[in-house]
Motif scaffolding. Structure first.
Motif, mmCIF file in Angstrom:
data_model
loop_
_atom_site.group_PDB
_atom_site.id
_atom_site.type_symbol
_atom_site.label_atom_id
_atom_site.label_comp_id
_atom_site.label_asym_id
_atom_site.label_seq_id
_atom_site.Cartn_x
_atom_site.Cartn_y
_atom_site.Cartn_z
ATOM 1 N N VAL A 1 52.875 57.977 35.437
ATOM 2 C CA VAL A 1 52.932 59.250 36.367
ATOM 3 C C VAL A 1 51.298 59.632 36.071
ATOM 4 N N GLY A 2 50.364 58.891 37.024
ATOM 5 C CA GLY A 2 49.064 59.060 37.058
ATOM 6 C C GLY A 2 48.733 59.919 38.420
ATOM 7 N N ASN A 3 47.687 59.893 38.894
ATOM 8 C CA ASN A 3 47.149 60.367 40.178
ATOM 9 C C ASN A 3 47.707 59.711 41.149
ATOM 10 N N ILE B 1 51.208 51.384 36.724
ATOM 11 C CA ILE B 1 50.775 51.257 35.108
ATOM 12 C C ILE B 1 49.315 50.429 35.157
ATOM 13 N N THR B 2 48.808 50.311 36.267
ATOM 14 C CA THR B 2 47.435 49.833 36.621
ATOM 15 C C THR B 2 47.379 48.111 36.629
ATOM 16 N N GLU B 3 46.355 47.554 37.042
ATOM 17 C CA GLU B 3 46.245 46.276 37.106
ATOM 18 C C GLU B 3 46.223 45.560 35.522
ATOM 19 N N THR C 1 56.546 48.414 24.990
ATOM 20 C CA THR C 1 55.980 48.231 26.438
ATOM 21 C C THR C 1 57.012 48.644 27.395
ATOM 22 N N VAL C 2 56.149 48.882 28.763
ATOM 23 C CA VAL C 2 57.136 49.293 29.904
ATOM 24 C C VAL C 2 58.155 47.957 29.975
ATOM 25 N N PHE C 3 57.644 46.765 29.724
ATOM 26 C CA PHE C 3 58.625 45.750 30.079
ATOM 27 C C PHE C 3 59.820 45.818 29.057
ATOM 28 N N SER D 1 57.202 47.548 41.845
ATOM 29 C CA SER D 1 55.814 47.941 41.297
ATOM 30 C C SER D 1 55.100 48.401 42.505
ATOM 31 N N CYS D 2 54.267 49.448 42.314
ATOM 32 C CA CYS D 2 53.316 49.987 43.216
ATOM 33 C C CYS D 2 51.902 49.880 42.743
ATOM 34 N N ASP D 3 51.718 48.878 41.896
ATOM 35 C CA ASP D 3 50.119 48.635 41.549
ATOM 36 C C ASP D 3 49.616 47.785 42.569
ATOM 37 N N MET E 1 52.754 46.899 49.415
ATOM 38 C CA MET E 1 51.285 47.100 49.412
ATOM 39 C C MET E 1 51.510 48.515 49.397
ATOM 40 N N VAL E 2 50.608 48.996 48.728
ATOM 41 C CA VAL E 2 50.151 50.577 48.621
ATOM 42 C C VAL E 2 48.854 50.815 48.868
ATOM 43 N N ASP E 3 48.607 51.977 49.503
ATOM 44 C CA ASP E 3 47.271 52.327 49.945
ATOM 45 C C ASP E 3 46.995 54.182 50.239
ATOM 46 N N ARG E 4 46.125 54.509 49.260
ATOM 47 C CA ARG E 4 45.652 55.832 49.618
ATOM 48 C C ARG E 4 44.688 55.922 48.583
ATOM 49 N N ILE E 5 43.187 56.220 48.958
ATOM 50 C CA ILE E 5 42.322 56.426 47.860
ATOM 51 C C ILE E 5 42.503 57.754 47.311
ATOM 52 N N THR E 6 42.642 57.803 45.732
ATOM 53 C CA THR E 6 42.921 58.998 44.953
ATOM 54 C C THR E 6 42.087 58.772 43.816
HETATM 55 P P1 NAD Z 1 45.657 57.059 36.203
HETATM 56 O O1 NAD Z 1 44.539 56.684 35.394
HETATM 57 O O2 NAD Z 1 45.447 58.305 37.057
HETATM 58 O O3 NAD Z 1 47.228 56.696 35.922
HETATM 59 C C1 NAD Z 1 47.235 55.368 35.095
HETATM 60 C C2 NAD Z 1 48.758 55.479 34.670
HETATM 61 O O4 NAD Z 1 48.893 54.232 34.184
HETATM 62 C C3 NAD Z 1 48.710 56.592 33.696
HETATM 63 O O5 NAD Z 1 50.175 57.277 33.666
HETATM 64 C C4 NAD Z 1 48.843 55.545 32.456
HETATM 65 O O6 NAD Z 1 49.785 55.930 31.318
HETATM 66 C C5 NAD Z 1 49.721 54.270 33.187
HETATM 67 N N1 NAD Z 1 49.133 53.163 32.223
HETATM 68 C C6 NAD Z 1 47.669 52.595 32.041
HETATM 69 N N2 NAD Z 1 47.948 51.522 31.370
HETATM 70 C C7 NAD Z 1 49.156 51.139 30.773
HETATM 71 C C8 NAD Z 1 49.576 50.298 30.279
HETATM 72 N N3 NAD Z 1 48.965 49.293 29.647
HETATM 73 N N4 NAD Z 1 51.287 50.494 30.177
HETATM 74 C C9 NAD Z 1 51.915 51.352 30.555
HETATM 75 N N5 NAD Z 1 51.035 52.263 31.162
HETATM 76 C C10 NAD Z 1 49.966 52.251 31.523
HETATM 77 O O7 NAD Z 1 45.321 56.088 37.624
HETATM 78 P P2 NAD Z 1 45.854 56.085 39.144
HETATM 79 O O8 NAD Z 1 44.651 56.411 39.934
HETATM 80 O O9 NAD Z 1 47.116 56.562 38.928
HETATM 81 O O10 NAD Z 1 46.026 54.598 39.418
HETATM 82 C C11 NAD Z 1 47.034 53.497 38.838
HETATM 83 C C12 NAD Z 1 47.202 52.508 39.544
HETATM 84 O O11 NAD Z 1 47.676 52.707 40.761
HETATM 85 C C13 NAD Z 1 46.148 51.618 39.888
HETATM 86 O O12 NAD Z 1 45.563 50.920 38.739
HETATM 87 C C14 NAD Z 1 46.304 50.833 41.034
HETATM 88 O O13 NAD Z 1 47.304 49.736 40.793
HETATM 89 C C15 NAD Z 1 47.293 51.983 41.758
HETATM 90 N N6 NAD Z 1 46.705 52.294 43.103
HETATM 91 C C16 NAD Z 1 45.815 53.479 42.807
HETATM 92 C C17 NAD Z 1 44.895 53.946 43.788
HETATM 93 C C18 NAD Z 1 43.914 55.031 43.668
HETATM 94 O O14 NAD Z 1 43.153 55.236 44.475
HETATM 95 N N7 NAD Z 1 43.653 55.588 42.715
HETATM 96 C C19 NAD Z 1 45.232 53.364 45.083
HETATM 97 C C20 NAD Z 1 46.258 52.256 45.239
HETATM 98 C C21 NAD Z 1 46.748 51.689 44.114
#
Ligand code: NAD
Length: 490
Positions: A34-36, A129-131, A162-164, A186-188, A226-231
């Motif tokens: 639950v990130g941004n 959960i990030t790349e 781990t998540v997995f 997955s939405c990464d 495929m997800v897209d929104r600059i955040t």
């Molecule tokens: P963020 O830092 O706000 O949130 C990252 C989240 O990932 C956190 O909840 C964190 O706990 C979790 N996380 C990080 N590493 C982890 C791990 N090893 N195991 C489990 N959880 C883990 O970042 P964000 O802006 O929410 O971006 C997260 C992902 O969303 C990006 O890496 C990307 O894949 C995808 N995304 C982001 C954007 C953007 O513009 N921010 C756009 C499209 C896709």
């Protein structure tokens, strides 16, 4: 007064609020990370759906594994899991409160997370959960079962960390109890994110329980998307704007652009929310879309990130105002990246890129160059090096892409052109900085990071172009080298 269900009615009229009642929602999705981005994307689509009176049994339950998640969990708990989303364009800004998440489990509390995953009402487990969160060996692009965290979960499947590991434990319990599996979404920003996620879940299960692994491989769906929104990340600036411009006292608001896109494969045997009603595109094959987005948009972000970082530019829109950076982006996209992106249904790639230039230039959104520079060790192999590898395979030149790699290396040296220190900005920063220092005299030391560069690092054409670019950066500086590249002289 602080944001909460009780204070919603007293917000200024201009602020959008949920038109549904919280108590009418039922949990249907467990979301990890639950990130941004999640709060600006999936949670907004669901909020739109609930506002339309649809799919009320698809509410979100948050989950996470990192101790650092506790900060956001406690902020959200104190405001009834409501989130302010501020959408900003050059000419319009609007704020709304979303309420699609009804609970957020304690980060790392395996028992409560696995129990929730085993609840028959949960039909989707989704991930941002990030790349870097997928345990992928960067060079081969495949799951790495030898990673210590994975090995630990493989050895103690009942105490997953781990998540997995949590997903495997949840699926195991459902199978034992005769409950159909949930779909894993997955939405990464990872090419073939569904396949990558499947490889991680099945690969981990394989270690402790091959029979369970075979069942997961056969029964669980992992749609690609495929997800897209600059955040951007949230800072003091965002909290102040939420309060002063919109009258909302939110301790962790999310700011984003108004553009959003979500393309999904319609592979949800356990059911799914009717997201097509709120703008999600369902397609048989998402690969052309993800290919386009990851290479043109995420690759484009990487292209502007490092020269801007080296020239002490703070905001992304300021990078786009710099004519050298903007021209660098345009030349590399039109000459090296876009020509090798396969066609996408109903999409003109030149228009797609023109829109991206406008999105990057959006002065309101406040995205930072530093955020774009983050985590190159995980991002370069997904956003940049695949374009490089494809061109090299076709015998095409790569002067711009090699310069991009050299700029990343120069950035990881840890100082900007003006001599300012760059604070660590990658999970592998120490290793990168060490390699970047050696590479100042011996550029091949950078490409020797085999796990990142793989075959690209072994290509003679690339090695030569990279060495030329890096030498030039050290000799003449970023600005002069960009000018030379733009003049076709690199
Ligand atoms: P963020 O830092 O706000 O949130 C990252 C989240 O990932 C956190 O909840 C964190 O706990 C979790 N996380 C990080 N590493 C982890 C791990 N090893 N195991 C489990 N959880 C883990 O970042 P964000 O802006 O929410 O971006 C997260 C992902 O969303 C990006 O890496 C990307 O894949 C995808 N995304 C982001 C954007 C953007 O513009 N921010 C756009 C499209 C896709």
């Amino acid at each position: 007064s602080k944001l909460s269900l009780a204070t919603l009615a007293s917000l200024p009229k201009s602020v959008g609020t949920p038109s549904y009642e919280r108590q009418d929602l039922r949990a249907g999705i467990v979301h990890f990370g639950v990130g941004n981005f999640h709060r600006a994307h999936q949670a907004v689509y669901l909020d739109d759906l609930f506002n339309a009176g649809l799919g009320l049994d698809w509410a979100l339950v948050g989950a996470g594994v990192l101790p650092s998640d506790e900060a956001m969990r406690s902020v959200l708990a104190a405001q009834d899991n409501l989130t302010t989303v501020v959408e900003q364009d050059a000419d319009v800004s609007s704020a709304r409160i979303t309420g699609a998440m009804i609970d957020y489990l304690k980060p790392g509390d395996a028992e409560s997370i696995v129990s929730k995953l085993a609840d028959p009402a949960i039909r989707i487990a989704s991930l941002t959960i990030t790349e870097g969160g997928y345990f992928i060996d960067p060079a081969s692009g495949t799951f790495n079962p030898a990673h210590p965290d994975i090995a630990a979960d493989g050895a103690a499947p009942d105490k997953p960390r781990t998540v997995f590991g949590l997903l495997v434990a949840g699926l195991k319990r459902r199978r034992a109890e005769g409950i159909p599996p949930f779909t894993v979404m997955s939405c990464d920003n990872i090419p073939h994110n569904g396949v990558v996620t499947k490889n991680a879940v099945v690969g981990l299960a394989q270690i402790s329980d091959p029979e369970l692994a075979a069942w997961i491989a056969a029964e669980v769906a992992f749609p690609n998307g495929m997800v897209d929104r600059i955040t951007p990340a949230t800072g003091a600036r965002e909290k102040t704007i939420a309060k002063e411009e919109f009258g909302i006292d939110d301790q962790w608001p999310v700011f984003c652009e108004s553009f959003k896109q979500w393309v999904l494969e319609d592979n949800f045997p356990a059911g799914r929310p009717p997201l097509e009603k709120v703008g999600v595109q369902f397609v048989p094959d998402v690969s052309p879309y993800e290919h386009m987005k990851i290479r043109i948009l995420n690759g484009g972000h990487a292209v502007i990130a490092y020269p801007a970082g080296l020239m002490d530019i703070h905001f992304v829109h300021e990078a786009m105002e710099n004519e050298l950076v903007a021209a660098f982006l345009r030349k590399i996209e039109t000459e090296e990246i876009i020509p090798i992106v396969p066609p996408v249904p109903d999409t003109d790639l030149a228009d797609y890129f023109a829109l991206i230039e406008r999105r990057f230039a959006n002065p309101k959104i406040g995205d930072t160059v530093r955020r774009l520079c983050l985590d190159g060790s995980n991002r370069q192999p997904k956003f940049i090096l695949p374009s490089t590898a494809d061109r090299l395979k076709q015998g095409l030149p790569v002067p711009g892409l090699a310069l991009e790699s050299a700029l990343w290396c120069r950035y990881c040296y840890g100082t900007t052109e003006s001599g300012k220190t760059i604070e660590p900005n990658d999970p592998s920063w120490d290793r990168l900085q060490k390699a970047a220092k050696t590479a100042r005299e011996d550029p091949m030391a950078w490409l020797a990071m085999e796990d990142i560069f793989g075959e690209v690092g072994r290509s003679e054409v690339f090695r030569k172009a990279f060495a030329t670019a890096l030498d030039a950066l050290w000799k003449d500086g970023t600005e002069a080298v960009l000018r030379r590249y733009l003049a076709g002289d690199l």
